[in-house]
Design a protein around this motif. Structure first.
Motif, PDB file in Angstrom:
ATOM      1  N   ASN A 307       6.664 -22.420 -18.602  1.00 16.50           N
ATOM      2  CA  ASN A 307       8.033 -22.235 -18.768  1.00 16.50           C
ATOM      3  C   ASN A 307       8.633 -23.431 -19.642  1.00 16.50           C
ATOM      4  N   ARG A 308      10.001 -23.806 -19.929  1.00 13.89           N
ATOM      5  CA  ARG A 308      10.411 -24.603 -20.695  1.00 13.89           C
ATOM      6  C   ARG A 308       9.903 -26.184 -20.254  1.00 13.89           C
ATOM      7  N   PHE A 309       9.860 -26.220 -18.914  1.00 12.61           N
ATOM      8  CA  PHE A 309       9.702 -27.436 -18.268  1.00 12.61           C
ATOM      9  C   PHE A 309       8.213 -27.875 -18.791  1.00 12.61           C
ATOM     10  N   LEU A 310       7.081 -26.929 -18.363  1.00 15.31           N
ATOM     11  CA  LEU A 310       5.787 -27.344 -18.567  1.00 15.31           C
ATOM     12  C   LEU A 310       5.696 -27.465 -20.154  1.00 15.31           C
ATOM     13  N   SER A 311       6.351 -26.543 -20.781  1.00 18.02           N
ATOM     14  CA  SER A 311       6.022 -26.579 -22.129  1.00 18.02           C
ATOM     15  C   SER A 311       6.317 -28.046 -22.964  1.00 18.02           C
ATOM     16  N   LEU A 312       7.536 -28.574 -22.439  1.00 17.76           N
ATOM     17  CA  LEU A 312       7.943 -29.690 -23.046  1.00 17.76           C
ATOM     18  C   LEU A 312       6.882 -30.811 -22.573  1.00 17.76           C
ATOM     19  N   ASP A 313       6.369 -30.878 -21.201  1.00 18.22           N
ATOM     20  CA  ASP A 313       5.547 -31.574 -20.787  1.00 18.22           C
ATOM     21  C   ASP A 313       4.253 -31.745 -21.471  1.00 18.22           C
ATOM     22  N   ARG A 314       3.742 -30.442 -22.038  1.00 15.06           N
ATOM     23  CA  ARG A 314       2.734 -30.455 -22.896  1.00 15.06           C
ATOM     24  C   ARG A 314       2.826 -30.978 -23.978  1.00 15.06           C
ATOM     25  N   LEU A 315       3.856 -30.851 -24.472  1.00 14.17           N
ATOM     26  CA  LEU A 315       4.331 -31.235 -25.905  1.00 14.17           C
ATOM     27  C   LEU A 315       4.136 -32.939 -25.831  1.00 14.17           C
ATOM     28  N   SER A 316       4.734 -33.581 -24.715  1.00 16.60           N
ATOM     29  CA  SER A 316       4.734 -34.843 -24.662  1.00 16.60           C
ATOM     30  C   SER A 316       3.154 -35.150 -24.368  1.00 16.60           C
ATOM     31  N   GLN A 317       2.411 -34.656 -23.710  1.00 14.47           N
ATOM     32  CA  GLN A 317       1.155 -34.913 -23.725  1.00 14.47           C
ATOM     33  C   GLN A 317       0.332 -34.883 -24.936  1.00 14.47           C
ATOM     34  N   MET A 318       0.567 -33.712 -25.692  1.00 14.60           N
ATOM     35  CA  MET A 318       0.013 -33.845 -27.079  1.00 14.60           C
ATOM     36  C   MET A 318       0.175 -34.754 -27.972  1.00 14.60           C
ATOM     37  N   ILE A 319       1.555 -35.026 -27.983  1.00 17.32           N
ATOM     38  CA  ILE A 319       2.079 -36.156 -28.894  1.00 17.32           C
ATOM     39  C   ILE A 319       1.193 -37.407 -28.458  1.00 17.32           C
ATOM     40  N   THR A 365      -2.965 -14.730 -30.388  1.00 25.19           N
ATOM     41  CA  THR A 365      -2.937 -15.105 -31.646  1.00 25.19           C
ATOM     42  C   THR A 365      -3.361 -16.520 -32.071  1.00 25.19           C
ATOM     43  N   VAL A 366      -2.959 -17.499 -30.874  1.00 25.88           N
ATOM     44  CA  VAL A 366      -3.332 -18.921 -31.142  1.00 25.88           C
ATOM     45  C   VAL A 366      -4.859 -19.450 -30.286  1.00 25.88           C
ATOM     46  N   ARG A 367      -5.318 -20.400 -30.736  1.00 24.80           N
ATOM     47  CA  ARG A 367      -6.200 -20.916 -29.963  1.00 24.80           C
ATOM     48  C   ARG A 367      -6.313 -21.367 -28.436  1.00 24.80           C
ATOM     49  N   GLU A 368      -7.416 -21.270 -27.578  1.00 21.43           N
ATOM     50  CA  GLU A 368      -7.217 -21.396 -26.227  1.00 21.43           C
ATOM     51  C   GLU A 368      -6.532 -22.812 -25.884  1.00 21.43           C
ATOM     52  N   SER A 369      -6.751 -23.682 -26.875  1.00 17.19           N
ATOM     53  CA  SER A 369      -6.108 -25.094 -26.490  1.00 17.19           C
ATOM     54  C   SER A 369      -4.688 -25.119 -26.705  1.00 17.19           C
ATOM     55  N   ASP A 370      -4.146 -24.246 -27.638  1.00 10.12           N
ATOM     56  CA  ASP A 370      -2.916 -24.140 -28.062  1.00 10.12           C
ATOM     57  C   ASP A 370      -1.926 -23.684 -26.895  1.00 10.12           C
ATOM     58  N   THR A 371      -0.827 -24.289 -26.862  1.00  5.55           N
ATOM     59  CA  THR A 371       0.254 -23.891 -25.741  1.00  5.55           C
ATOM     60  C   THR A 371       1.240 -22.808 -26.258  1.00  5.55           C
ATOM     61  N   VAL A 372       1.491 -21.967 -25.472  1.00  4.72           N
ATOM     62  CA  VAL A 372       2.332 -20.858 -25.731  1.00  4.72           C
ATOM     63  C   VAL A 372       3.348 -20.974 -24.670  1.00  4.72           C
ATOM     64  N   GLY A 373       4.523 -21.151 -24.754  1.00  6.13           N
ATOM     65  CA  GLY A 373       5.564 -21.245 -23.785  1.00  6.13           C
ATOM     66  C   GLY A 373       6.943 -20.585 -24.183  1.00  6.13           C
ATOM     67  N   ARG A 374       7.454 -20.248 -22.958  1.00  2.00           N
ATOM     68  CA  ARG A 374       8.869 -19.501 -23.195  1.00  2.00           C
ATOM     69  C   ARG A 374       9.791 -20.542 -23.095  1.00  2.00           C
ATOM     70  N   LEU A 375      10.831 -20.695 -23.846  1.00  2.00           N
ATOM     71  CA  LEU A 375      11.809 -21.725 -23.567  1.00  2.00           C
ATOM     72  C   LEU A 375      12.989 -21.338 -22.967  1.00  2.00           C
ATOM     73  N   GLY A 376      13.232 -19.916 -22.892  1.00  2.00           N
ATOM     74  CA  GLY A 376      14.240 -19.301 -22.172  1.00  2.00           C
ATOM     75  C   GLY A 376      14.648 -18.277 -22.983  1.00  2.00           C
ATOM     76  N   GLY A 377      15.248 -17.237 -22.376  1.00  2.00           N
ATOM     77  CA  GLY A 377      15.842 -16.110 -23.345  1.00  2.00           C
ATOM     78  C   GLY A 377      14.850 -15.278 -24.244  1.00  2.00           C
ATOM     79  N   ASP A 378      15.034 -15.293 -25.371  1.00  2.50           N
ATOM     80  CA  ASP A 378      14.164 -14.631 -26.300  1.00  2.50           C
ATOM     81  C   ASP A 378      13.424 -15.692 -27.381  1.00  2.50           C
TER      82      ASP A 378
END
Ligand code: C2E
Ligand code: CA
Ligand code: CA
Length: 728
Positions: A307-319, A365-378
């Motif tokens: 979800n949005r929360f985890l996606s943003l957390d993953r983004l911070s980790q990735m950074i 479509t993306v690699r296993e290591s990439d994150t796909v998340g849903r931020l909300g809505g569409d």
């Protein structure tokens, strides 16, 4: 003393003999007395005094002296404490009348006589005697007898209160029972291990929990029946517990025939016993609950992707990771084009299915290591890490666009969907999760503007736009209080008689820092921050005040049109505010028009229906603004009680040069009239446009050809120009 005393005869008073620590203390005291007795017999007569002095102040032990007739001759402070009689009360009384219960009296008397006369010693024993208040007193009682200087026998009794010992004993018994109960009732497994890790003993309330044949485990080592990595954990903790002390805990799981089971083990070293205590708890249920909670907190319930929360957390980790490795990464922001249409036309179930399918397509479509998340809505996000070049992201992004172009098969229908994508690259377009996300979002908007179904990378211009937006946001706060707003008015002219029918109220903002800011720029931001609610009230109040004054000076029945934003519909107090403002200004409701765009209707909330129908009941007029730009859905025109339709400026400007625009305007006017709506053309700039609009049957015109929006005072004086036009 008599030798038999040591052979432990059957106790004359029928009590049991018991050895414990207290007995040993007692034996020591008896020894002291015996030594003193020896002194007395052989040396000084006053030694008896010294014995008494020895016990006078000892309050933990009762020492009583009795003469040959068992009359009290000595009564120390300990005796008072145990039996309740003071020395004065006790002295001279007979033993059997004082502390001996009825049932024992004759026995006591005869045992004493036997000792005096026949030398049969009364052995030490546990007895239940009686206190002054009639209470049972448990004592461990020892006795000595010696001959005083006058040749008379004196018996000394040394009693220790067993009450405490009894209490401790019964507590110990109940503790043992409690412990047994605990072992049986709680599901934990208890193991007692030797320091080399062998099982000495165990308790298992439910032996099935052992997951091994339990006859087999005594004497075994954990390693004998647990998988290697689990027994390694046990051994490590055992070793550490023996060095560090305290309780060590760790978790492990076992693959059992019934499924995966999770355990928590606690190891503590019982240093004194040279043993280890291990308590094992089955935490499978807690583990499953925790896992479920984690899923709910971090994963989108519809699509099961982060979800949005985890996606943003993953983004911070990735950074952090990219920063360490000097790599680049991309934040890809996706928004499904026209998703709302799917929901509206096919229902939410179909919409949900589209989102699930979209999430699946993106993930595959993306690699296993990439994150796909849903931020909300569409809205979806894809995080691409470890890029050497920004350009590496292009391939992936094109693939993402492609997977959307494949038709979606939903409930037997083929849906053609597209997506708009924005990309922000780390570290070029931002170094924080918030900046990157915001910039990817801005780039996505660019794609929408380019006509959807495409991708845009974040650019410098977008950056400038964002900075401007942030500044507007900051300056908007308090602008109302600082009196930076002003309402301008643009006249609307009836094309039949060329007279002014009313005005549209248009907001102006003069900011000391940024100068004049156009409403197209700040209104969407005010909408976004919610500031449009108080600002909108300000416009309405001023527009009504203006109308009242204007109508009074001109003795004319003018109208005023006020623009409404979606956010204002969600304001609970909005309708009441409208009613109150109408009442306060004395303006008739049918003199007020609200202009709304399709955007308002498309938020699709019940509050919109409610507000619009209340306004209609009030008698307020409703105008469909910017017609032709959105979906220009006829259904909206039918569904709500509109009174006017405003043809967007972009079509009006093209009617004299562009055939398509003219056709569209012609059709719109015909359609509006068939629905009983008056047509307003906005943005009329030339006489040619005006003439053509008149020919096409348009009812009202508004635009620079007549006047730009002007301040209230100027609008009041606009009468002259109107007259001059009417003369034409
Ligand atoms: P709108 O409702 O479509 O307003 C008409 C816009 O067209 C106004 O722009 C007006 O100045 C401009 N206009 C009128 N005649 C001509 C013309 O002949 N040529 C050209 N080029 N432009 C013309 P403005 O005042 O900049 O407002 C822009 C938009 O901001 C408005 O579009 C409206 O959507 C919004 N807006 C303005 N005031 C308010 C307000 O008080 N509340 C809300 N919610 N929105 C407002
Ligand atoms: Ca308008
Ligand atoms: Ca408009």
């Amino acid at each position: 003393m008599h030798e038999e005393a040591c052979v432990e005869p059957l106790h004359p008073w029928g009590a049991k003999r018991k050895r414990d620590r207290k007995n040993i203390e007692l034996m020591y005291f008896c020894q002291v007395i015996k030594e003193k007795e020896w002194d007395m017999e052989n040396h000084h007569a006053d030694t008896r005094e010294s014995v008494r002095q020895l016990f006078d102040t000892v309050d933990a032990i009762s020492v009583q002296g009795y003469d040959q007739e068992r009359r009290v001759v000595y009564w120390n402070i300990g005796s008072e404490k145990i039996y309740g009689y003071t020395a004065e009360e006790a002295l001279g009384k007979k033993l059997e009348d004082l502390i001996i219960p009825e049932s024992m009296r004759s026995n006591v008397v005869s045992s004493h006589k036997n000792w005096v006369n026949k030398g049969i010693e009364i052995p030490a024993s546990e007895l239940t005697l009686r206190s002054k208040s009639g209470r049972d007193v448990s004592v461990y009682s020892s006795h000595v007898m010696f001959c005083n200087s006058r040749g008379e026998y004196e018996m000394y009794c040394i009693d220790v209160d067993m009450g405490d010992v009894k209490k401790a004993q019964s507590q110990a018994v109940s503790k043992e029972e409690l412990l047994k109960g605990v072992f049986e009732s709680i599901p934990d497994l208890f193991f007692l291990l030797s320091e080399d890790g062998n099982i000495i003993d165990y308790h298992a309330g439910d032996s099935r929990k052992l997951y091994v044949q339990h006859e087999n485990i005594i004497g075994k080592n954990m390693a004998d029946f647990l998988p290697e990595e689990v027994s390694a954990k046990f051994n490590a903790s055992i070793a550490k517990a023996m060095v560090d002390g305290g309780v060590l805990s760790f978790e492990y799981y076992l693959d059992l025939p019934i499924g995966k089971a999770y355990f928590e083990a606690r190891v503590s070293h019982l240093r004194g016993q040279q043993q280890l205590m291990v308590i094992v708890r089955d935490i499978t249920e807690a583990h499953e609950t925790a896992e479920l909670i984690r899923k709910q907190a971090y994963f989108d319930s519809l699509t099961s992707i982060p979800n949005r929360f985890l996606s943003l957390d993953r983004l911070s980790q990735m950074i952090k990771e990219m920063d360490r490795n000097g790599e680049k990464g991309a934040v890809v922001f996706l928004d499904v084009d026209d998703f709302k249409k799917v929901n509206d036309s096919l229902g939410h179930d179909a919409g949900d299915k589209v989102l699930i399918e979209a999430a699946n397509r993106l993930s595959s479509t993306v690699r296993e290591s990439d994150t796909v998340g849903r931020l909300g809505g569409d809205e979806f996000i894809v995080l691409l890490g470890s890029l050497t070049e920004c350009f590496d992201a292009v391939d992936v992004v094109e693939k993402l666009l492609d997977v959307f172009r494949e038709p979606f098969n939903i409930d037997g229908r083929e849906l053609n969907l597209t997506t708009s994508i924005g990309v922000a690259v780390f570290p070029d377009n931002g170094e924080s999760a918030t900046d990157l996300l915001r910039n990817a979002d801005a780039a996505m908007y660019q794609s929408k503007e380019l006509g959807r179904n495409t991708y845009s990378f974040f650019t410098k211009q977008m950056n400038a736009m964002i900075l401007r937006r942030l500044e507007i946001e900051a300056q908007l706060i308090g602008a109302l209080e600082r009196n930076e707003f002003e309402v301008y008015y643009q006249p609307k002219i009836n094309l039949n008689d060329r007279r002014i029918v009313g005005v549209e109220a248009l907001l102006r903002w003069h900011n000391p820092v940024m100068g004049q800011v156009a409403p197209d720029e700040f209104i969407p931001i005010a909408e976004h921050t919610g500031l449009i609610v108080p600002i909108g009230k300000y416009v309405l109040a001023h527009a009504l005040d203006f109308l009242r004054e204007w109508g009074q000076t001109q003795r004319q029945e003018y109208t005023v049109a006020v623009n409404l934003s979606p956010r204002q519909f969600r304001d609970q107090g909005f309708v009441d505010f409208v009613k109150e403002s109408l009442r306060a200004s004395g303006v008739a409701p049918d003199r007020l028009e609200f202009e709304i765009t399709e955007g308002v209707l498309m938020i699709g909330q019940s509050c919109v229906d409610e507000v619009l129908s209340t306004l209609h009941t009030l008698g307020v007029k409703l105008s469909m603004d910017d017609f032709g730009t959105g979906y220009s859905s006829l259904s909206y025109l039918r569904q709500y009680d509109f009174d006017l339709l405003k043809i967007d400026r972009s079509f009006v400007s093209g009617i004299t040069t562009n055939r398509e625009d003219r056709d569209l305007v012609t059709a719109t006017i015909a359609m509006a009239h068939s629905l009983n709506l008056h047509v307003v053309a906005e943005g009329v700039e030339t006489a040619e446009q005006l003439t053509l609009l008149q020919e096409l049957g348009c009812d009202i015109a508004q635009g620079y050809h007549f006047s730009k929006p002007i301040p209230a005072l100027e609008m009041m004086g606009y009468k002259l120009a109107e007259r001059s036009m009417a003369k034409n």
